[in-house]
Design a protein around this motif. Sequence first.
Motif, PDB file in Angstrom:
ATOM      1  N   ARG A  29     -26.394  -3.429 -29.867  1.00  0.00           N
ATOM      2  CA  ARG A  29     -25.469  -2.629 -29.420  1.00  0.00           C
ATOM      3  C   ARG A  29     -26.109  -1.284 -28.522  1.00  0.00           C
ATOM      4  O   ARG A  29     -25.565  -0.905 -27.576  1.00  0.00           O
ATOM      5  CB  ARG A  29     -25.123  -2.143 -30.908  1.00  0.00           C
ATOM      6  N   GLN A  32     -26.565  -2.875 -25.197  1.00  0.00           N
ATOM      7  CA  GLN A  32     -25.492  -3.451 -24.591  1.00  0.00           C
ATOM      8  C   GLN A  32     -25.847  -5.121 -24.346  1.00  0.00           C
ATOM      9  O   GLN A  32     -25.537  -5.649 -23.183  1.00  0.00           O
ATOM     10  CB  GLN A  32     -24.793  -2.921 -23.525  1.00  0.00           C
ATOM     11  N   GLN A  34     -26.854  -9.335 -25.944  1.00  0.00           N
ATOM     12  CA  GLN A  34     -26.421 -10.138 -27.081  1.00  0.00           C
ATOM     13  C   GLN A  34     -27.901 -10.047 -27.925  1.00  0.00           C
ATOM     14  O   GLN A  34     -28.850 -10.186 -27.652  1.00  0.00           O
ATOM     15  CB  GLN A  34     -26.394 -11.562 -26.280  1.00  0.00           C
TER      16      GLN A  34
END
Length: 296
Positions: A29, A32, A34
Motif C-alpha cells: 500500500r 502502491q 503489488q
Amino acid sequence: MNEPGRFDWSLVPSFLAVLDAGSLMGAARALQAQQPTLSRHIAQLEAQLGVDLFERTGRGVQPTAAALALAEAARQMASGAERLSHQLQQRALAQQGRVRISASQLAACYLLPALLAQLQREEPGIQIELVATDAVSNLLRREADIALRLFRPEQTGLVARKLGELAIQACAHRDYLAQAGAPRQPQDLHRHCLVGYDQNEAILKGFAAAGLPLTREAFALRTDDPVAYGQWVLAGAGVGFMPRFWVRHQAEVVALLPGLPTPRFPVWLVVHREIRGNRIVRRAFDFLAQRIPAEL
C-alpha cells in the motif's frame, strides 16, 4: 548471477518499505505496488545477500538481526538517492525558462532567425522571445535579457562582447543586372537606379569616404525600414546596399563592387551584469557569441 555480499540497489526501497510497515501488504500500500512483487524483491535480496531478512508470522513479518544490521546503511543510501534525484530535477528545471533578446529589425529579420531556431532545437526547454526594434532596449530596466547592438554601451552594470563588424555590400538582383548591366567601378553607379536610406545617412557618408559625394536625391528609392529595403532589392528595383550576411543568403542577388569602401559597424552582444549568471541567459549569450561571428 550476483556474487555473495553484493545486491541490487533497486531492491532497497522494497526492503525498507517492508521493514517500516511490518507486513508485505502494508508495504505494498505504501509503495502502491503489488504484494507479490514485493515478496519477490525480498526473496531476491535474501538470495543475493545469502541471509534471511524477515521471518513470516501470522500478523506479518519480523525483521531478523541481519535486517536490523542493514537498516541504517539502507536508510542512508535511500536518503542519498533522494538527494541525488532532487539535484537532478533542479538541474533539469534550470535548463527551462525564458530569454528575451533585443535586436535591430535588420538583425532580427535576417541574421538571428536561423541561429535562434538552432538554439531552440538544442535547448527545447528554453523559450525565446525576439524583440525586433531599432529603438535601444534598456537592459538596466530589464526590457530584454540580451541585446545585439551596433555600438558599445556606456552604462555601468552591462557586460558587452564585441563579435565582429557588420559590413555593407553593394548588390542587385540578377533580373535588374540583366536589364541595366553591372557597374564595374563606383563611378558607374551614377547611371543606375539606387536604393537608399531616407533619414539614415550611413550610405551617404560611405560614398563621401570613397570620394563619391552623393546627395539624398541621387537615390530614386528611399526607406529606413530594413525589411522594405531588402524587398526592393529582391524585386529588382535597383542597386542597393545590404549587409554581406544578407547578400550571402540570397541566391538571386549578386554582390557588386567589392572594393567600394562602404560603412562597417561594430557588433556588440550585451547582457546585464546581474543576470549573466542565470543559466538560461548565459546559455543563450554563449551560443550567440559563438555563432554570430561566423555569420558576419
